[in-house]
Design an enzyme around this catalytic site. Structure first.
Site, PDB file in Angstrom:
ATOM      1  N   LEU A 267       0.807  -1.216   0.000  1.00 21.33           N
ATOM      2  CA  LEU A 267       0.000   0.000   0.000  1.00 21.33           C
ATOM      3  C   LEU A 267       0.840   1.265   0.000  1.00 21.33           C
ATOM      4  O   LEU A 267       0.366   2.316  -0.417  1.00 21.33           O
ATOM      5  CB  LEU A 267      -0.943  -0.008   1.208  1.00 21.33           C
ATOM      6  CG  LEU A 267      -1.911  -1.198   1.266  1.00 21.33           C
ATOM      7  CD1 LEU A 267      -2.731  -1.146   2.542  1.00 21.33           C
ATOM      8  CD2 LEU A 267      -2.824  -1.229   0.047  1.00 21.33           C
ATOM      9  N   HIS A 268       2.099   1.186   0.454  1.00 22.90           N
ATOM     10  CA  HIS A 268       2.923   2.398   0.455  1.00 22.90           C
ATOM     11  C   HIS A 268       3.258   2.855  -0.963  1.00 22.90           C
ATOM     12  O   HIS A 268       3.688   3.991  -1.152  1.00 22.90           O
ATOM     13  CB  HIS A 268       4.192   2.213   1.290  1.00 22.90           C
ATOM     14  CG  HIS A 268       5.245   1.379   0.646  1.00 22.90           C
ATOM     15  ND1 HIS A 268       6.582   1.539   0.918  1.00 22.90           N
ATOM     16  CD2 HIS A 268       5.185   0.354  -0.251  1.00 22.90           C
ATOM     17  CE1 HIS A 268       7.295   0.667   0.230  1.00 22.90           C
ATOM     18  NE2 HIS A 268       6.464  -0.059  -0.483  1.00 22.90           N
ATOM     19  N   GLY A 269       3.064   1.994  -1.945  1.00 25.67           N
ATOM     20  CA  GLY A 269       3.300   2.364  -3.335  1.00 25.67           C
ATOM     21  C   GLY A 269       2.057   2.883  -4.031  1.00 25.67           C
ATOM     22  O   GLY A 269       2.060   3.048  -5.253  1.00 25.67           O
ATOM     23  N   GLU A 324       4.858   6.886   2.648  1.00 21.97           N
ATOM     24  CA  GLU A 324       4.961   6.208   3.934  1.00 21.97           C
ATOM     25  C   GLU A 324       4.024   6.933   4.894  1.00 21.97           C
ATOM     26  O   GLU A 324       4.120   8.153   5.060  1.00 21.97           O
ATOM     27  CB  GLU A 324       6.400   6.227   4.455  1.00 21.97           C
ATOM     28  CG  GLU A 324       7.412   5.576   3.519  1.00 21.97           C
ATOM     29  CD  GLU A 324       7.146   4.109   3.251  1.00 21.97           C
ATOM     30  OE1 GLU A 324       6.427   3.458   4.043  1.00 21.97           O
ATOM     31  OE2 GLU A 324       7.648   3.602   2.227  1.00 21.97           O
TER      32      GLU A 324
END
Length: 359
Positions: A267-269, A324
């Site tokens: 999910l950080h991408g 992030e």
């Protein structure tokens, strides 16, 4: 890592600011020296031997004087060792660059050194900041993963690099969760299935389904077919793949409360909107049977800037629409997706595991 970063920060404060700024501004010298040595596969060429620079240069098909200068800079950084003048060998710092060793990070280094990945930082970051778009997209004309789908070489390089993340972080997450509580792992965005295989090799009762983009699944099946580790090869029989774009397509539903959805560094991408859509799809797939959802991600400290997390945060901005996130930001996404944060499992790495249940 945070302790080391603290010492580095303390040391940097003792350096006169003008000199420190020039150090930072020329840090790409170090990066490119490492990239060239990795591309030439110097560590593998050395193996367990000590070689004269002439012999090593011949094996690498380069001129000795230039290679000597590259290695001298890297040795000053603790990578490679000059046993005696003009004679080189591997050391603890260069060993993870060997392609023939477990725990290698060679493909990770090579991915970040590819022209497609370096150029957005070098050529379009400033203009991308003005436009409010990822620098990769500004340079290449399409988002990272869409571009990868049209570039098999980059797709394969990315899959190989993701397979080596364990060499960087280790596998503390394997022991952080009681996997005996589950029967099937649904690895959402699991790339080549390396984390899933690591679990299957340790837990004979588990089965795993890796869900990722069609191009990624095709590359993963190729990589898995060439698996050489006996333990992982045996576990391969309990690993299967499902091709889907997790940002757009419905996910396979959980079949029982013994299923667990696993989202690791996925999910950080993604933008908040895409991350929310994925979490909502996971929640819908998990809710009917009350399956557990595990999200392994960094949680950004809002009060203190962490060098590693801040670096990854900027890398996400350069290559994707992701970021992030802080705990407050994660909780906001979970609430919108109708997922409850039940527990936070700390890890001796940059990430933690957030244990979620559907509402």
């Amino acid at each position: 890592m945070r302790a080391i970063q603290g010492l580095q920060l303390w040391a940097s404060r003792l350096t006169p600011p003008p000199f420190r700024l020039v150090q930072i501004g020329s840090a790409y010298w170090q990066s490119r020296a490492l990239g060239v040595a990795t591309e030439l596969d110097v560590a593998s060429q050395l193996g367990d031997d000590t070689l004269a620079i002439g012999v090593l240069a011949q094996r690498c098909n380069v001129v000795p004087d230039g290679l000597q200068r590259v290695l001298r800079l890297l040795a000053a950084l603790g990578v490679f060792e000059e046993a005696q003048p003009g004679h080189w060998r591997n050391n603890r710092g260069s060993a993870p660059l060997r392609a023939d060793r477990p725990g290698s990070v060679r493909d990770l280094v090579l991915l970040h050194q590819r022209p497609e990945m370096r150029a957005p930082w070098n050529d379009t970051l400033a203009s991308a900041l003005r436009l409010g778009r990822p620098a990769f997209e500004v340079l290449h004309g399409q988002p990272l993963f869409e571009h990868m789908a049209t570039d098999p070489a980059l797709e394969e390089a990315f899959a190989k690099a993701m397979a080596q993340v364990e060499g960087l972080t280790g596998t503390p997450w394997v022991d952080a969760i009681d996997w005996r509580a589950f029967h099937r792992l649904l690895d959402v965005g699991g790339s080549a299935g390396d984390k899933a295989l690591t679990l299957l090799a340790r837990h004979a009762h588990l089965h795993a389904l890796v869900i990722d983009r069609p191009a990624t699944v095709a590359a993963a099946r190729f990589l898995r077919a060439s698996e050489t580790d006996p333990q992982r090869s045996a576990a391969r029989a309990r690993l299967s793949f499902h091709a889907a774009d997790v940002r757009q397509d419905a996910l396979p539903p959980a079949s029982s409360a013994k299923d667990v959805f696993w989202l690791s560094a996925l999910l950080h991408g993604m933008s908040d909107a895409d991350a929310l859509q994925v979490l909502q799809r996971v929640a819908r797939a998990a809710a009917p049977v009350g399956a557990t959802v595990l999200v392994m991600e960094a949680v950004r400290n809002e009060e203190i800037a962490d060098l590693a997390v801040s670096g990854m945060d900027l890398q996400m901005a350069v290559c994707t629409e992701g970021r992030e996130r802080s705990l407050r930001e994660w909780q906001g996404l979970f609430a919108q997706a109708r997922l409850q944060l039940r527990e936070r499992v700390p890890l001796p790495m940059l990430a933690e595991i957030m244990v979620l249940t559907p509402l």
